[in-house]
Design a protein around this motif. Structure first.
Motif, PDB file in Angstrom:
ATOM      1  N   LYS A  57      25.983  14.799   3.846  1.00 36.72           N
ATOM      2  CA  LYS A  57      26.536  16.032   3.298  1.00 36.72           C
ATOM      3  C   LYS A  57      27.636  16.586   4.181  1.00 36.72           C
ATOM      4  O   LYS A  57      28.643  17.093   3.709  1.00 36.72           O
ATOM      5  CB  LYS A  57      25.423  17.066   3.139  1.00 36.72           C
ATOM      6  CG  LYS A  57      25.115  17.360   1.685  1.00 36.72           C
ATOM      7  CD  LYS A  57      24.102  18.449   1.568  1.00 36.72           C
ATOM      8  CE  LYS A  57      24.236  19.114   0.217  1.00 36.72           C
ATOM      9  NZ  LYS A  57      23.189  20.116   0.003  1.00 36.72           N
ATOM     10  N   ARG A 111      19.094  13.415   4.563  1.00 40.26           N
ATOM     11  CA  ARG A 111      20.525  13.320   4.294  1.00 40.26           C
ATOM     12  C   ARG A 111      21.217  12.403   5.277  1.00 40.26           C
ATOM     13  O   ARG A 111      22.420  12.293   5.284  1.00 40.26           O
ATOM     14  CB  ARG A 111      21.155  14.711   4.369  1.00 40.26           C
ATOM     15  CG  ARG A 111      20.758  15.653   3.264  1.00 40.26           C
ATOM     16  CD  ARG A 111      21.537  16.941   3.400  1.00 40.26           C
ATOM     17  NE  ARG A 111      21.410  17.462   4.741  1.00 40.26           N
ATOM     18  CZ  ARG A 111      20.649  18.499   5.062  1.00 40.26           C
ATOM     19  NH1 ARG A 111      19.967  19.122   4.130  1.00 40.26           N
ATOM     20  NH2 ARG A 111      20.576  18.917   6.308  1.00 40.26           N
ATOM     21  N   TYR A 119      18.629  12.695  -2.027  1.00 37.13           N
ATOM     22  CA  TYR A 119      17.794  13.561  -1.189  1.00 37.13           C
ATOM     23  C   TYR A 119      16.445  13.825  -1.856  1.00 37.13           C
ATOM     24  O   TYR A 119      15.411  13.877  -1.208  1.00 37.13           O
ATOM     25  CB  TYR A 119      18.528  14.881  -0.917  1.00 37.13           C
ATOM     26  CG  TYR A 119      17.786  15.801   0.011  1.00 37.13           C
ATOM     27  CD1 TYR A 119      17.741  15.549   1.372  1.00 37.13           C
ATOM     28  CD2 TYR A 119      17.114  16.925  -0.480  1.00 37.13           C
ATOM     29  CE1 TYR A 119      17.047  16.381   2.230  1.00 37.13           C
ATOM     30  CE2 TYR A 119      16.420  17.765   0.374  1.00 37.13           C
ATOM     31  CZ  TYR A 119      16.394  17.491   1.731  1.00 37.13           C
ATOM     32  OH  TYR A 119      15.695  18.321   2.568  1.00 37.13           O
ATOM     33  N   ILE A 128      24.429  13.006  -3.655  1.00 38.94           N
ATOM     34  CA  ILE A 128      23.626  13.225  -2.448  1.00 38.94           C
ATOM     35  C   ILE A 128      22.327  13.929  -2.806  1.00 38.94           C
ATOM     36  O   ILE A 128      21.262  13.585  -2.288  1.00 38.94           O
ATOM     37  CB  ILE A 128      24.417  14.053  -1.427  1.00 38.94           C
ATOM     38  CG1 ILE A 128      25.664  13.285  -1.004  1.00 38.94           C
ATOM     39  CG2 ILE A 128      23.562  14.361  -0.210  1.00 38.94           C
ATOM     40  CD1 ILE A 128      26.654  14.143  -0.260  1.00 38.94           C
TER      41      ILE A 128
END
Lengths: 531, 497
Positions: free
Chosen positions: A305, A362, A356, A352
């Protein structure tokens, strides 16, 4: 007022309706019970908003730079304050981006958000209304109200549903943005005192003295540079992105950052053209630093991220670079780059979020070698990876190319300095993708032998729909951007004319007296920059 | 001399892409999967053949698919140069299609579906590059080739594979972003368009009052930007790409990928800058000297390599520069020599790589020193190797001779002794590193553990799947040396006699 506006001719006041639906939807959400119902309600409201906003594109008249679908209601006559809304070629695309991204924000939160669902839907819908308000209002007073109104829902999104360091991230976001908007408020009041109006088109038509322009420009530019964010004011962004829930990150990346760019185009350039010209070398330099710095930092991240967050800094550097070239290609490129970043980075944040939810991490190293287990996911990730580093045929390429054309045709050195950013983008995105698809840097897939990852499920229908929708735009804009360019054409040309003519209206004397030193440094930089 | 506007020319690019989808869909059934691959190859070749007659009559095909911005579009234009490359690559894909089956099954490779998909897409993108009608389209397909060959280079997914692939993609992506992208922008702001000038090779798209320095910078950036051409100092990706399975090295790194690079350089020299401008600013002769360095140096490095594939890789680097050298001399004879080498080198070098792969699968040997006496056990393979070597050296009647003949004529046309010496010296060097391989395989002493082993290694069906294609390509190499007329005619359409 008519010389600036084309009143709405549709059978309903489209802009008020688009603004009102999410607001009313948010109020109704308070009375609903049950997570399932609330999810569906949120999705329904955002979808309806998106559908209702479609005529803005279909019925848009690309031949004029006037504000269309305009509505003006008397509001506060004592202050000459009207409730006035309208869109031109610059704002209409951002309005559509907002209405189309919001349903995806609900979809990507379907399982991600586990508690306080009612509050979540409420906050997201209020957020949507505030963001739409910023883009459609034609009034500095309203602009400020909507601008500030965004702040609280966004703060809540991070502070309530965020990750481990949510307190730090949310307060940092809040302080940074608020600092910027204080200066914006000062500028708005100063403009009102000088001209006696809040109406943006009239403010644009007014000619200000050079020194006045300078102050207005600096005050506004600070607010927008924090928002977009421009190096060195970018430090709030990675923190906010990392801690925000998926929907928060998507809103932040896809729409919120665009407000900085929109502000530059709406306030700084047309109202303070001479100041913009004076400050151009510095802002170009800062843009290039954003591009290089963002890319360089992204290269070193182990948190996915964070990597995408820093890549946003780089991408937004291209936006400001395009804007402050002050030519048609540059500004068109910047506009496209804003839309493209909204699509691509939004999609990457959704990607993402998806991973996750499955691995609860992450970190790149915990999410490597997914190729065999999640082929559909990796295919989508690959497409958005390519799009992110401006692979030809994808959306970002067109934007980046236009910015580069603008740069090279104005100052060759500026163009050349931006190229390392393009190289870095390819480097960090390919590094990320290689590791996620195949294996870690040491050449070994970490979890071939631990049991967990075999349980990773590939995308479900909801996730595929979300990403497929964005994929369509990746290739559509990448191969056939003509419709979008046509929409912004008249307004961008008008804006460039405004800037050019504004610069001619200057008394030359004043120029030299007050800012001689600034000009000297500026011309020195320019000499360096001009090929 | 008419230009036909037809979407028919999209077929050649589309067929391999569709084949890739079908391959993906039938991933679990190897026989069907490989059938798709071969059918795709055959259809691609036929679609090219179908376009040849009109080109031979002096015509061209054109089609614009999308317009991104005025002067920047996805546009296809097919002329002699394009069809030369497309025809060669698509024909060799058929050969490689059979060869792949033998190789991949012979070694029981993993992830074969991914392999075939990427293989097909790479070839399809190369077709797109061959058919490109402007610089943007060329760039688009050039980049697709880079991306889709990456999984092929990293195919083994071990440390060596990742390292090689990393180097590969770093070189190609870095050069294209750092040089090609700004070059494209610079050309666009000078010319207002990226479309190729296809009327003749003399006039490019630059205005008459073009700025000398901007033109020079744009040209140099193109030259370095197309790193796939393997011009030193940006050649190092090619030896590292040799970690890939041999069919990849054979078709992609001897024909498709590297030829996309060389083709692109030829294309921009002939259709963007034009010979007149290059001559006027002395860029042609500069390029000729510049690539001469590559020709000689790469050959010397090849002498030092004992791994057969590595030696072939450096030979490729050297030979690719012949093509650029020919075009850079800017005379009709020289350009003919350069362009015809696209075909000649392709057929000969793919034969050599096929041989290297066949030897590897049949006997497990990669190093030249271990190949003593192998000629007696793999006679067909080694004879084909010998013929292809002759072509590389430039001995008549094999096709490489035609190249050297025209290149030498071109060098004499411009009265340049240095380039002539380069040609002669490199031929000697070529002989220096190819002849010993051939001789050693027949007359050399086998390794101690191989002594006493007799019997053909070429009899099993899977090995035959590899030996037959390499026999065909080597025979064609000889035929093209004796009858180069078809290619000469196509090139003359392009160059003018």
């Amino acid at each position: 007022m008519e010389q600036y506006l084309i009143y709405n001719t549709l059978s309903y006041p489209i802009l008020s309706v688009v603004l009102g639906i999410p607001l009313v939807g948010a109020l109704i959400a308070i009375f609903l019970k049950g997570d399932g119902l609330l999810k569906s309600w949120g999705l329904l409201v955002t979808l309806v908003t998106a559908v209702v906003s479609l005529p803005l594109y279909i019925r848009f008249d690309p031949s004029t730079a006037k504000y269309q679908f305009a509505e003006v209601y008397r509001w506060f006559p004592a202050l000459h304050l009207n409730f006035s809304v309208g869109v031109d070629g610059i704002s209409v695309l951002l309005v559509l981006l907002t209405t189309f991204v919001m349903p995806l924000c609900i979809l990507c939160s379907w399982n991600y958000i586990k508690d306080r669902f009612k509050e979540f839907i409420f906050v997201v819908l209020v957020m949507e209304a505030a963001m739409l308000g910023v883009f459609i209002c034609l009034n500095t007073f309203l602009f400020y109200i909507f601008w500030e109104a965004m702040l609280i829902p966004m703060y809540l999104l991070i502070a309530v549903w965020g990750g481990q360091r949510k307190d730090y991230a949310s307060i940092k976001f809040f302080i940074y943005t608020l600092t910027g908007s204080v200066f914006l408020l000062v500028a708005i009041i100063a403009l009102f005192i000088k001209t006696g109006t809040f109406f943006i088109p009239e403010l644009m038509a007014h000619h200000y003295s050079y020194q006045y322009q300078m102050w207005i420009f600096l005050a506004c530019a600070l607010a927008f540079a924090i928002k977009i964010p421009m190096f060195p004011l970018h430090t709030w962004l990675p923190a906010a992105h990392v801690e925000a829930p998926t929907a928060g990150s998507v809103i932040l990346a896809s729409i919120l950052l665009k407000m900085g760019g929109y502000g530059f185009l709406r306030f700084c350039l047309p109202m303070a053209p001479a100041a913009a010209l004076t400050c151009m070398p510095y802002l170009l330099a800062l843009s290039i630093m954003s591009i290089i710095f963002g890319g360089y930092l992204a290269l070193g991240q182990s948190d996915i991220k964070k990597l995408i967050a820093y890549s946003s800094v780089g991408h937004m550097g291209f936006v400001t670079l395009g804007i402050f070239l002050l030519n048609v290609q540059g500004i068109k490129g910047a506009m496209l780059q804003m839309i493209n970043h909204g699509i691509t980075t939004g999609a990457l944040f959704i990607c993402i979020g998806i991973i996750y939810e499955r691995t609860h991490s992450r970190e790149i190293k915990d999410n490597s070698a997914l190729g065999m287990m999640m082929p559909i996911y990796i295919t989508f990730l690959g497409i958005f990876t390519l799009s992110s580093f401006a692979f030809p045929g994808t959306n970002s390429f067109v934007g980046e190319l236009l910015v580069l054309i603008g740069a090279f045709s104005k100052y060759k050195l500026v163009g050349a300095l931006a190229i390392p950013g393009a190289i870095l983008a390819a480097a960090y995105m390919l590094r990320l993708f290689q590791k996620m698809a195949w294996a870690d840097s040491d050449g070994h897939a970490h979890h071939h032998d631990d049991g967990d990852h075999h349980a990773l499920k590939d995308l479900n229908g909801r996730e595929i729909v979300t990403l497929l929708f964005l994929t369509v735009f990746v290739f559509w804009i990448g191969l056939h951007p003509a419709p979008l360019l046509k929409v912004m054409d008249a307004s961008v040309t008008h804006l460039v004319d405004q800037v050019n003519s504004g610069m001619q209206h200057l008394p030359p004397m004043e120029h030299h007296e007050h800012h001689a030193w600034l000009l000297q440094v500026g011309s020195l930089l320019k000499k360096l920059v001009v090929f | 001399m008419e230009t036909i506007i037809t979407s028919k020319i999209l077929l050649t690019t589309a067929i391999p892409m569709v084949a890739a989808l079908l391959i993906m869909a039938s991933g679990k059934k190897p026989n069907i999967r490989e059938t798709w691959s071969i059918i795709g190859a055959v259809l691609t070749f036929l679609s090219v053949v179908n376009l040849v007659p009109h080109i031979l009559n002096g015509g061209a095909y054109e089609y614009t698919l999308f317009t991104l911005y005025p002067g920047i579009s996805v546009k296809f234009h097919l002329d002699g140069l394009g069809i030369l490359f497309a025809g060669t690559a698509s024909f060799l894909w058929i050969m490689a299609g059979f060869y792949c089956v033998g190789y991949m099954r012979g070694l029981n490779e993993h992830a074969q579906t991914r392999f075939y998909v990427c293989y097909a897409v790479s070839v399809g993108a190369a077709m797109g590059a061959a058919f490109a009608g402007n610089l943007f389209t060329l760039y688009l397909f050039y980049e697709i080739v880079s991306i889709f060959t990456y999984p092929l280079v990293a195919h083994h997914q071990d440390e060596e594979g990742y390292e090689g692939a990393k180097k590969y993609i770093t070189y190609l992506m870095f050069t294209s972003k750092a040089f090609l992208l700004p070059a494209m922008v610079l050309i666009y702001i000078q010319c207002g368009t990226l479309d190729f000038a296809t009327a003749d090779i003399v006039h490019g798209i630059f205005p008459n009052d073009a700025n000398r320095w901007l033109v020079t910078i744009s040209f140099l950036m193109c030259l370095f930007g197309f790193a796939k051409a393997g011009i030193m100092p940006l050649h190092n990706w090619l030896p590292s790409a040799m970690v890939a399975p041999t069919p990849v090295s054979a078709l992609l790194h001897a024909v498709v990928v590297v030829k996309v690079g060389v083709f692109s350089i030829c294309r921009i020299m002939l259709s963007v800058f034009g010979t007149q401008l290059l001559h006027q600013f002395h860029l042609g002769i500069f390029t000729a000297y510049f690539v001469s360095f590559t020709i000689i140096t790469a050959s010397i490095i090849a002498l030092t390599k004992t791994n057969l594939k590595a030696r072939l890789a450096y030979s490729t680097i050297s030979q690719l520069s012949y093509i650029v050298l020919g075009v850079a001399m800017l005379t009709p004879n020289a350009v003919t020599g350069g362009l015809i080498h696209i075909v000649n080198h392709a057929f000969s070098k793919i034969t050599l790589f096929f041989c290297a792969g066949a030897i590897m699968v049949a006997s497990g040997k990669k190093d030249i020193r271990e190949m003593g006496g192998l000629g007696h056990r793999m006679p067909l393979t080694m004879i084909a190797f010998g013929l292809a070597s002759l072509s590389m050296i430039g001995a008549p009647p094999v096709s490489g001779f035609v190249t050297k003949w025209f290149l030498a004529l071109g060098a004499m046309d411009i009265h340049n002794v240095i380039l002539l010496v380069v040609l002669l010296a490199s031929s000697l060097l070529n002989a220096g590193y190819f002849v010993p391989v051939f001789l050693h395989s027949f007359y050399g002493k086998p390794l101690p553990e191989d002594v006493g082993q007799t019997g053909s290694l070429e009899s099993s069906p899977l090995i035959m799947l590899m030996v037959i294609p390499l026999c065909i390509t080597s025979i064609l190499s000889v035929l093209f040396g004796i009858y180069p007329d078809l290619f000469l005619k196509i090139i003359h359409m392009m160059v003018g006699t």
